[in-house]
Write a protein that holds these residues in place. Structure first.
Motif, short mmCIF file in Angstrom:
data_model
loop_
_atom_site.label_atom_id
_atom_site.label_comp_id
_atom_site.label_asym_id
_atom_site.label_seq_id
_atom_site.Cartn_x
_atom_site.Cartn_y
_atom_site.Cartn_z
N GLU A 122 96.52 0.94 48.14
CA GLU A 122 97.89 0.44 48.19
C GLU A 122 98.19 -0.63 47.14
O GLU A 122 99.27 -1.23 47.17
CB GLU A 122 98.21 -0.10 49.59
CG GLU A 122 98.16 0.97 50.66
CD GLU A 122 98.39 0.43 52.05
OE1 GLU A 122 98.59 -0.80 52.21
OE2 GLU A 122 98.35 1.25 52.99
N VAL A 123 97.26 -0.87 46.23
CA VAL A 123 97.45 -1.85 45.15
C VAL A 123 96.99 -1.19 43.85
O VAL A 123 95.89 -0.65 43.77
CB VAL A 123 96.64 -3.15 45.42
CG1 VAL A 123 96.70 -4.09 44.22
CG2 VAL A 123 97.14 -3.85 46.67
N ASP A 124 97.86 -1.21 42.83
CA ASP A 124 97.54 -0.60 41.54
C ASP A 124 96.83 -1.57 40.59
O ASP A 124 96.09 -1.13 39.71
CB ASP A 124 98.81 -0.09 40.85
CG ASP A 124 99.49 1.01 41.64
OD1 ASP A 124 98.78 1.94 42.09
OD2 ASP A 124 100.71 0.94 41.84
N ALA A 125 97.08 -2.86 40.75
CA ALA A 125 96.46 -3.86 39.89
C ALA A 125 96.58 -5.23 40.55
O ALA A 125 97.43 -5.44 41.41
CB ALA A 125 97.10 -3.89 38.51
N VAL B 276 84.76 -2.06 42.66
CA VAL B 276 84.35 -0.89 43.43
C VAL B 276 85.40 0.21 43.37
O VAL B 276 85.08 1.39 43.23
CB VAL B 276 84.06 -1.28 44.90
CG1 VAL B 276 83.93 -0.06 45.80
CG2 VAL B 276 82.80 -2.14 44.99
N HIS B 277 86.67 -0.16 43.46
CA HIS B 277 87.76 0.82 43.53
C HIS B 277 88.44 1.05 42.18
O HIS B 277 89.46 1.73 42.11
CB HIS B 277 88.77 0.40 44.60
CG HIS B 277 88.18 0.38 45.96
ND1 HIS B 277 87.97 1.52 46.69
CD2 HIS B 277 87.71 -0.64 46.71
CE1 HIS B 277 87.41 1.21 47.85
NE2 HIS B 277 87.23 -0.10 47.88
N ASP B 278 87.85 0.50 41.11
CA ASP B 278 88.34 0.72 39.75
C ASP B 278 89.82 0.31 39.60
O ASP B 278 90.61 1.04 39.03
CB ASP B 278 88.12 2.17 39.33
CG ASP B 278 88.06 2.34 37.83
OD1 ASP B 278 87.77 1.36 37.12
OD2 ASP B 278 88.33 3.47 37.35
N VAL B 279 90.14 -0.85 40.13
CA VAL B 279 91.49 -1.40 40.05
C VAL B 279 91.49 -2.52 39.02
O VAL B 279 90.66 -3.44 39.11
CB VAL B 279 91.95 -1.92 41.43
CG1 VAL B 279 93.25 -2.69 41.32
CG2 VAL B 279 92.08 -0.77 42.41
N PRO B 280 92.39 -2.48 38.03
CA PRO B 280 92.44 -3.55 37.04
C PRO B 280 92.67 -4.91 37.70
O PRO B 280 93.49 -5.03 38.61
CB PRO B 280 93.62 -3.19 36.15
CG PRO B 280 93.89 -1.74 36.41
CD PRO B 280 93.42 -1.46 37.80
#
Length: 134
Positions: free
Chosen positions: A80-83, A109-113
């Motif tokens: 639910e969060v892109d960055a 872990v989730h490859d989120v910038p």
């Protein structure tokens, strides 16, 4: 972001340690037109300042030391969060350092910038703005 025919809103989490809140407000002012089109969430005080001083609509979580970092991390873990823009103060010890580390680890872990300073935050926001104009 998906490749649907309509462009989904960019979901951005904003966090700033006390000594970095002024920098977060300045950054938000700089990118206000773009941020107004985003779905924003922030830790308590940071979100309050962004709403009051920049006029952004921000969903406010708890203060970081009271669990706000963990709330954002939980959203991030379920997509639910892109960055994340997390303006950290590297010179001041934080009593909730384990929560901070957990959030940054969740980004990895989730490859989120995750931008942790103003320079990287500008790059991230410029990249997403450019993607919107393509």
């Amino acid at each position: 972001m998906t490749s649907d025919s309509c462009t989904p809103r960019f979901r951005l989490a904003l966090i700033a340690h006390d000594n970095k809140k002024d920098a977060m407000v300045a950054l938000a002012r700089e990118f206000a037109p773009f941020l107004q089109g985003c779905a924003l969430c922030a830790t308590g005080t940071t979100g309050g300042r962004l709403a009051q001083e920049v006029g952004l609509q921000v969903e406010r979580m708890l203060s970081g030391p009271l669990g706000g970092d963990l709330q954002i991390g939980a959203r991030l873990a379920v997509g639910e969060v892109d960055a994340v823009i997390f303006l950290r103060d590297p010179m001041t010890p934080q009593p909730h350092e384990p929560d901070i580390n957990a959030l940054v680890r969740a980004c990895d872990v989730h490859d989120v910038p995750c931008a942790t300073n103003v320079a990287s935050a500008r790059l991230l926001l410029q990249r997403w703005m450019a993607a919107q104009t393509v």
